[in-house]
Structures are given as structure tokens and as C-alpha cells.
Design an enzyme around this catalytic site. Structure first.
Site, short mmCIF file in Angstrom:
data_model
loop_
_atom_site.label_atom_id
_atom_site.label_comp_id
_atom_site.label_asym_id
_atom_site.label_seq_id
_atom_site.Cartn_x
_atom_site.Cartn_y
_atom_site.Cartn_z
N ASN A 1 1.01 -1.13 -0.06
CA ASN A 1 -0.13 0.01 0.06
C ASN A 1 1.04 1.28 0.08
O ASN A 1 1.50 1.77 1.07
CB ASN A 1 -0.72 0.02 1.27
N ARG B 1 -2.59 -2.09 -3.56
CA ARG B 1 -3.68 -1.23 -3.25
C ARG B 1 -3.65 0.01 -4.47
O ARG B 1 -2.68 0.61 -4.35
CB ARG B 1 -3.86 -0.59 -2.04
N HIS C 1 -12.95 2.88 -0.15
CA HIS C 1 -12.85 2.05 0.71
C HIS C 1 -13.36 0.52 0.24
O HIS C 1 -14.08 -0.09 0.96
CB HIS C 1 -13.60 2.50 2.14
N ARG D 1 -12.55 15.53 7.51
CA ARG D 1 -13.28 15.99 6.27
C ARG D 1 -14.65 16.39 6.68
O ARG D 1 -15.33 15.84 7.45
CB ARG D 1 -13.38 14.87 5.13
N GLU E 1 -8.21 -4.86 5.10
CA GLU E 1 -8.06 -4.64 3.74
C GLU E 1 -6.92 -5.56 3.09
O GLU E 1 -6.74 -5.79 1.84
CB GLU E 1 -7.74 -3.29 3.68
#
Ligand code: ADP
Length: 407
Positions: free
Chosen positions: A13, A96, A185, A246, A389
Site C-alpha cells: 500500500n 492497493r 474504501h 473532512r 483490507e
């Protein structure tokens, strides 16, 4: 040894200044090594590597110039544990990749055309795709003969119908600039929705799930029979839920207002909404542990931030309930979803008429295993599902290349 031949997958990743990695053995889905390189390009880069079997961790600090140097350092650490990248047992490297646009609907073996397409998508993912590309190219130089597989954060959401994926703006303008809702995601939403079905003892095709991935970034998805039909993030990860930093949803005219009346530049507004909003903007903290501590002390600012976070979450649960029509389970995952019992309790509070409830005792149990927290009488299961993940990327990578290496 031959029984474990070709069953290892290295998952990478690659971020703009970091590389996270895990080496997994897919014969039993076990982890062999995990690690992280941070602050790439600085004088004080840091590498942390854990060999799982011996439970030893090595940490190292010093300048790591770029991603190539970072991956070489990772390769050296793996080699020290007898897990080097030159091992014939390594079947593939799974990467990823954040943005696959509308092109990539599934994990894809990387070739020149795939690299060119990931590059073409940089305008819609300027922060992520360049680093992901660098990671792939560097891995290619280290093992040119090995399949490199790109696993896209957006892929799981490509099943969304046009009614959910399109914004209601001029079609020609939207198409010219590839403006649509992609969602992110996806690897986590895919993994968690499947794990929820498993926990219920059902096939994914038979289950409708609302997945709430609540980390520092946060997103919700509506999954019907294993396929995503709506998700809260859009063109970028800014849309949807209130997140650590955010804003999530807001009236787009807020942006015009801040520019025209507030005199802010587009870049300043971008930074405001992505980095200085959400929980941190509302109360100065983006860690839910700290916010809860302050709430427990009677801090009103933290309480309001928490209430806004929960209000938005509840709205999405209601919206996705309506989108799905029938809901079998609501699944909480990621840092906040897995650990913050007050968030789970508050998000579901008052939804008994929808068949949703949380059992306080079950909700208070701390565990790293998938579990139900709803009372037995509840019509809809409420679950806590630790996301994974890396395992999902490894599983998808192995499914793609395993066939070829096991003939
Ligand atoms: P990322 O989006 O960076 O992958 P994670 O899924 O790791 O994030 O979630 C990180 C967030 O999880 C932290 O910012 C914090 O708010 C929250 N978190 C982690 N542990 C706990 C805990 N024990 N209780 C409440 N919140 C937690």
C-alpha cells in the site's frame, strides 16, 4: 516445502510518503511479516518490520530517499527472515490502487496498458494514484518476472446503478471531466459485507447489508446480495459522512460563498474541507477516544461534534435502509466502528421501528473477532466486523494468479 509453493502474496500500500506492507501465506491466510516505511524522502525516515512467527520487531531510522529505496529496504528486512522477494514461493505482489475509474471493475494483472490507464486517472485522484503507480513500477524493477496485481478501492462500487453513480449536473460537462460518484474504501466494504453474511451463516447473495466504515476517513455503503448499490463517498473521498478531518456532505454553494465572500482561494477551500473540517474542525480533535473523554467531562464543543457526527451517520443508515428496502444487517468497521461503542449505540438509538437495536452488554464487549451486538429479538442484525483490507487484497490477488501457478 512444496506444499506451500507459490502461495505467498506480498501486499503493498504505497502512499505519497509511506509504504505499508504485509506478506501473507494464502494456504492458510496467515501473516508472515508486516511492516511500514514512513517519511520517505526525509532525513528521518522510519522502517518498522515485524516477523510474525518469531514475534520479533526491528525498527530503523535514517534517510530513505524514495520509494525504490524504501522497497529495497523492505526486501532486505524480508530476506533477513528468510522471506526474500527472490523466493520461488512468492506468487505475486498485490497493490492497493485508490482510483480505477470506470475502467477497472475487478483486480487486474498489471501490464503497460494498465499502467497507462492508472496514469490517465491521475486527474481524478491526484493525491493517491501517482504514489500507487510508483509502488507498482518499483516492485516491477525488483521482480520483473512476477505478476503485479492492482486491486482498486473503487472496484467494488462499479456495480452502482447510474441512478446512484451520477450527479444531477449537465451530462455533457460531467462526461467530459469524468465527474461521477466512484466511492472508495471498496476493499473494506467488500470484505466486511461478505464477513457479515458469513457471521449470519448465509451466502452473500442472500443478504442485504449496510456497511459503516468509520476510520479517520469514513464511508457507508448499501450492499444488496453482495453487490454495492450505493456508497457515500463520491468523485473524491470528501462526500458523505462527517470524518476525522473532512466535512462530508455540504451545500456546494458553501464553496462559492467562501470564495466570493470569504476571499478564499480554491486551494485554501480544498485544504479547509479535506484537512481542517469534520471532527477536527468542529472541536479541535479528530480522535474519537479523545472526543469521548471530553464528552464524559461535560465538554460542550466535543458533545456537539459528536452529535453532528452521529446525526449524519443516522441519516445515511436511514437513506440506505430506503435504498435497500430490506436490511438484514448493519455492520460497523474500522478504527471508530470497531472500537467506539458509544458511536454504535448512538447511531442506532431510536431506530427500533426499523428493527434496529443494540444490546448494551454485547456492545460493551471488546474483541477483535466478528460479533453481533444486537439483541436476539431484533429484526436486523447489528454487527461489529474488524476489517482486513490487506487480507482482501491478498485474497483477490491470489484468486487471480493462483490459477496460473497451480496448474
Ligand atoms: P484510517 O482511516 O487512518 O485507516 P482507522 O480505521 O485506523 O483509520 O481509524 C482511526 C481512528 O479510529 C482514530 O482516529 C480514532 O478516532 C479511532 N479509534 C481507534 N481506536 C479507538 C478506540 N479504542 N476508541 C475510539 N476510537 C478509536
Amino acid at each position: 516445502m512444496s506444499s506451500s509453493r507459490d502461495t505467498r502474496i506480498l501486499v503493498l500500500n504505497s502512499g505519497s510518503s509511506s509504504v505499508k506492507y504485509q506478506l501473507l501465506d494464502m494456504s492458510d491466510s496467515s501473516r508472515l511479516a508486516v511492516g511500514l516505511v514512513e517519511r520517505i524522502g526525509e532525513e528521518t525516515s522510519r522502517l518498522k518490520h515485524t516477523h510474525v512467527e518469531s514475534d520479533t520487531t526491528r525498527e530503523w531510522s535514517g534517510p530513505i530517499r524514495d520509494h525504490e529505496a524504501a522497497l529495497k529496504a523492505v526486501a532486505e528486512e524480508l530476506a533477513k527472515d528468510g522471506l526474500g522477494l527472490d523466493s520461488p514461493e512468492l506468487a505475486a505482489i498485490g497493490h492497493r490502487v485508490v482510483h480505477g475509474g470506470q475502467t477497472f471493475t475487478a483486480p487486474t494483472v498489471v501490464d503497460d496498458a494498465v499502467l497507462a490507464e492508472i496514469e490517465r486517472l491521475i486527474p481524478v485522484a491526484p493525491l493517491h494514484n501517482p504514489a500507487n503507480l510508483t509502488g507498482i513500477r518499483t516492485a516491477q524493477t525488483l521482480r520483473p518476472d512476477l505478476p503485479q496485481v492492482a486491486v482498486f478501492d473503487t472496484a467494488f462500487h462499479t456495480t452502482m446503478p447510474e441512478s446512484a453513480a451520477r450527479y444531477a449536473i449537465d451530462t455533457a460537462t460531467a462526461d467530459a471531466h469524468r465527474v461521477r460518484r466512484y466511492g472508495f474504501h471498496g476493499t473494506s466494504h467488500a470484505y466486511v459485507s461478505r464477513a457479515t453474511a458469513k457471521l449470519l451463516g448465509k451466502a452473500p447473495e442472500d443478504v442485504n447489508v449496510i456497511v459503516l466504515h468509520l476510520g479517520n476517513g469514513a464511508s457507508a455503503s448499501a450492499v444488496r446480495g453482495g453487490r454495492c448499490v450505493d456508497t457515500s463517498m463520491g468523485l473524491t473521498p470528501l462526500e458523505g459522512l462527517v470524518m476525522g478531518t473532512r466535512s462530508g456532505d455540504l451545500d456546494p454553494a458553501v464553496i462559492f460563498h467562501l470564495a466570493r465572500v470569504g476571499g478564499m482561494s480554491i486551494d485554501e477551500i480544498d485544504t479547509l474541507l479535506n484537512k481542517k473540517s469534520g471532527l477536527i474542525g468542529l472541536c479541535g480533535d479528530n480522535d474519537m477516544r479523545e472526543i469521548r473523554r471530553r464528552v464524559d467531562e461535560g465538554d460542550e464543543e466535543a458533545q456537539l461534534a459528536f452529535d453532528i457526527y452521529i446525526h449524519r451517520l443516522k441519516k445515511y443508515i436511514g437513506a440506505y435502509y430506503a435504498v435497500l428496502g430490506r436490511v438484514d444487517a448493519v455492520a460497523f468497521t474500522a478504527g471508530v466502528g470497531e472500537n467506539a461503542s458509544p458511536v454504535r449505540e448512538a447511531a442506532v438509538a431510536g431506530l427500533e421501528e426499523l428493527g434496529l437495536a443494540v444490546d448494551s452488554e454485547l456492545n460493551a464487549v471488546r474483541s477483535d473477532r466478528p460479533r453481533l451486538i444486537s439483541p436476539e429479538y431484533a429484526r436486523v442484525a447489528v454487527a461489529v466486523i474488524p476489517t482486513d483490507e490487506e487480507l482482501e487484497i491478498a485474497t483477490q490477488t491470489y484468486a487471480l494468479v493462483g490459477r496460473n501457478t497451480h496448474q
